[in-house]
Design an enzyme around this catalytic site. Structure first.
Site: not given
Length: 536
Positions: A109-111, A113, A118, A188, A474
C-alpha cells in the site's frame, strides 16, 4: 581426467539452480497470465495494469514505492508480476490465479515496511500494488471516514482538514505511509495518549479472503475483525479499505521543539522525562529524539543532543501552566511555542511550510536512503548513571545519521485492555523506543547493521523481558522468521510472535486456522495456522 575443483562444482550447482529457478519462474508467470485471461472475460480491462519484467514500465512501478534502498539492488529478488488494480472486484481473480499458479501474494500500500516484506521474498511471488485504490470518503457529520488501503496517511489528514478544522485521526506522522499496512499493525502518532492507536479507532473494514469473498465486519465476524486490527492484515487476506472513527481536535493546538545537549543537562532531562511523560495530561504529548552531533568536528567536539518535540491539544497559556506543573526542568517558555491548527501541526513536524497542506498529497519520498529499525518497550526508568554507557554507542563514527526516539505512553493507552485488539503493549509501559539506523552508502550496510545489533543487544538489560516486546509496524526479522516453504511450525513462529503479540498470539493462530487453514497468505513473519487433519 582432471577432477573438478570444489569452486567449479559450486559454480555448476549455482548455474544449474539458477537456470532451474528461472525456468520454473517462467512457467509460473505463464500459468498466472493464462489464468488471468480466463478469469477476466474482458482482459483488456486489466492488461494495462499488469507488469512483468519485460514491460518497460516494470522497474519504475516497482521502485516508486521503495523507500528503503536496502531493497533496491540487483541482488534483491523481484516480483514475477506486479498488478495495480483499479477496482476491488479485480482482487478475487488475482488471488485465485496466484493459488492456481503456486505463487505467493504480497500486497503493497505504501512500501514503508521496515523489512520490505510487501515487495520482497525468496520464493516466486506477485505483488498487488494498491496505488490506484486510494479513495477517501469523509462523513464529517458522523465523524467517520472510509479509506482504501492504497491511500496515504498524508492524504487522509488532508481530506479530513478539507471537511473540518476540528476533526483529526490518531495515526502516524510520515505522510507517505500507506494506510493498508499501517492500520493493520496498530499505528500510532502524536494523538496516542489522547485517543490510542489508529487500530483502536477502526470500526469496519473490507477484506478479500482466501476464497475470494469480499467481506465486511458483519460478514467476516468479530474474530477476524479483531485479528486484522493490529495483528498484521497480510496474514489473513487482502484488506481493501478501513472505516475509521474520526476524533475531535481543538481549533488551536500548540507545538514546540526544544533541543538540549549533554552540556545542557540532556541526560538529566531524559532521566526525569522517563518519570513524568506517561503521567502528563492526555492532551500533552512530548517525545524525545536522541542522536550524536558534530561527527565531522572530531571526537573531542562531539556531543549527544536530545530534541523534545511536543504537540499539545490546546492553547499556549494552558500548555505553559501544565509544563510548569509537570516538567519545569525543561525550561519551556512562550517563545519556544507556536499556536496553529491541527493540520498545520502535521506539516510542522515534517518540516513542511505550514501554509502548504497540499504537500501532504505527495506520495514521493523526498529523501531515500538505507534504513534498519528495531523497537523496545521500557517498563522501569533507566537509572541516571547508566546513560553514559548508552551514549557511548553514539560516539562511534558508524552511528552518524542514526538515532533513537522515545515515545511516551500513559493516558488512553493505559485504559485499553491488552486483549482488546492484537496489539498488546498497553498499561505498564512507560515508553517505546524506536532504534533507527540510517546511512547513505551501500558499502556501509553491514557495518551499520552490526552496530545497531550490538546497541540493541546491550539495551536488553533496560527493557521488557519474557518476552522482550517488539512492535510489528517496526518489522524486525532479526527476532525470528518462518520458513518460506512447507508447513510453518507453531514453535518457530511463536519466537517472534510472542514478542509482537504476547498472549494474543495464540488467538491470532486460532483465527488464522479458521480463515486460511492451508496458509496461502504467508510471509516471513505471518501468523501460521495450527496443523489439523483438515489442512494436512
Amino acid at each position: 581426467m582432471k577432477t573438478p575443483s570444489v569452486s567449479t562444482l559450486l559454480f555448476i550447482l549455482f548455474v544449474t539452480f539458477s537456470c532451474s529457478w528461472a525456468a520454473s519462474a517462467h512457467h509460473h508467470v505463464d500459468d498466472f497470465l493464462k489464468c488471468l485471461k480466463q478469469e477476466f472475460h474482458n482482459y483488456t480491462s486489466i492488461s494495462s495494469l499488469v507488469y512483468t519484467p519485460t514491460n518497460s514500465s516494470y522497474s519504475s512501478v516497482l521502485r516508486f514505492s521503495i523507500h528503503n534502498l536496502r531493497f533496491d539492488s540487483e541482488s534483491i529478488p523481484k516480483p514475477l508480476v506486479i498488478i495495480t488494480p483499479e477496482h476491488e472486484s479485480q482482487i478475487p481473480p488475482l488471488i485465485y490465479c496466484a493459488k492456481q499458479s503456486h505463487l505467493q501474494i504480497r500486497t503493497r500500500s505504501g512500501g514503508h515496511d521496515f523489512e520490505g516484506l510487501s515487495y520482497v521474498t525468496q520464493v516466486p511471488f506477485v505483488v498487488i500494488d494498491f496505488i490506484n485504490l486510494s479513495e477517501i470518503t469523509i462523513d464529517a457529520q458522523q465523524k467517520t471516514a472510509w479509506v482504501q488501503s492504497g491511500a496515504t496517511i498524508g492524504s487522509l489528514y488532508y481530506r479530513i482538514a478539507e471537511k473540518s478544522p476540528t476533526l483529526g485521526f490518531p495515526a502516524g506522522a510520515c505522510p507517505t505511509i500507506g494506510i493498508g499496512g499501517h492500520f493493520s499493525g496498530g499505528a500510532y502518532g502524536a494523538l496516542l495518549r489522547k485517543y490510542g492507536l489508529a487500530a483502536d479507532n477502526v470500526i469496519d473494514a473490507r477484506i478479500v479472503d482466501v476464497n475470494g469473498r469480499i467481506l465486511d465486519r458483519k460478514s467476516m465476524g468479530e474474530d477476524l475483525f479483531w485479528a486484522i486490527r493490529g495483528g498484521g492484515g497480510a496474514s489473513f487476506g487482502v484488506i481493501l479499505a478501513w472505516k475509521v472513527q474520526l476524533v475531535d481536535v481543538p481549533k488551536t493546538v500548540t507545538v514546540f521543539t526544544v533541543q538540549r545537549t549533554l552540556e545542557q543537562n540532556a541526560t538529566q532531562l531524559i532521566h526525569h522525562w522517563q518519570h513524568v511523560a506517561h503521567k502528563f495530561d492526555p492532551d500533552l504529548f512530548i517525545l524525545v529524539r536522541v542522536a550524536g552531533e558534530n561527527y565531522n568536528q572530531g571526537r573531542r567536539n562531539m556531543t549527544i543532543s536530545a530534541t523534545f518535540s511536543s504537540l499539545f491539544l490546546g492553547g499556549v497559556d494552558r500548555l505553559l501552566t501544565l509544563m510548569q506543573e509537570s516538567f519545569p526542568e525543561l525550561g519551556v517558555v512562550r517563545k519556544d511555542c507556536t499556536e496553529m491548527s491541527w493540520i498545520q501541526s502535521i506539516l510542522y513536524f515534517q518540516g513542511f511550510p505550514i501554509e502548504s497542506p497540499q504537500l501532504l498529497l505527495n506520495r514521493t519520498q523526498p529523501f531515500a536512503g538505507y534504513f534498519k529499525g528495531k523497537s523496545d518497550y521500557v517498563q522501569k526508568p533507566i537509572p541516571l548513571n547508566r546513560f553514559e554507557s548508552i551514549w557511548r554507542f553514539f560516539y562511534e563514527p558508524v552511528a552518524e545519521g542514526s538515532d533513537i526516539v522515545l515515545i511516551p505512553y500513559g493516558g488512553r493507552m493505559d485504559e485499553i485492555s491488552e486483549s482488546a485488539i492484537p496489539f498488546p503493549h498497553r498499561a505498564g509501559n512507560l515508553y517505546k523506543i524506536l532504534y533507527a539506523a540510517n546511512w547513505q552508502e551501500a558499502q556501509n550496510t553491514d557495518r551499520v547493521i552490526s552496530w545497531l545489533r550490538r546497541f540493541y543487544s546491550y539495551m536488553a538489560r533496560y527493557v521488557s523481558k519474557s518476552p522482550r516486546e517488539a512492535f510489528i509496524n517496526y518489522r524486525d526479522l532479526d527476532i525470528g522468521v518462518n520458513n518460506n516453504k512447507g508447513r510453518v511450525s507453531y514453535a518457530r513462529a511463536s519466537v517472534w510472535g510472542k514478542k509482537y503479540f504476547k498472549n494474543n498470539f495464540d488467538r491470532l493462530v486460532r483465527v488464522k486456522t479458521m480463515i486460511d487453514p492451508k496458509n496461502f497468505f504467508r510471509n516471513e513473519q505471518s501468523i501460521p495456522p495450527r496443523r489439523t487433519k483438515k489442512n494436512d
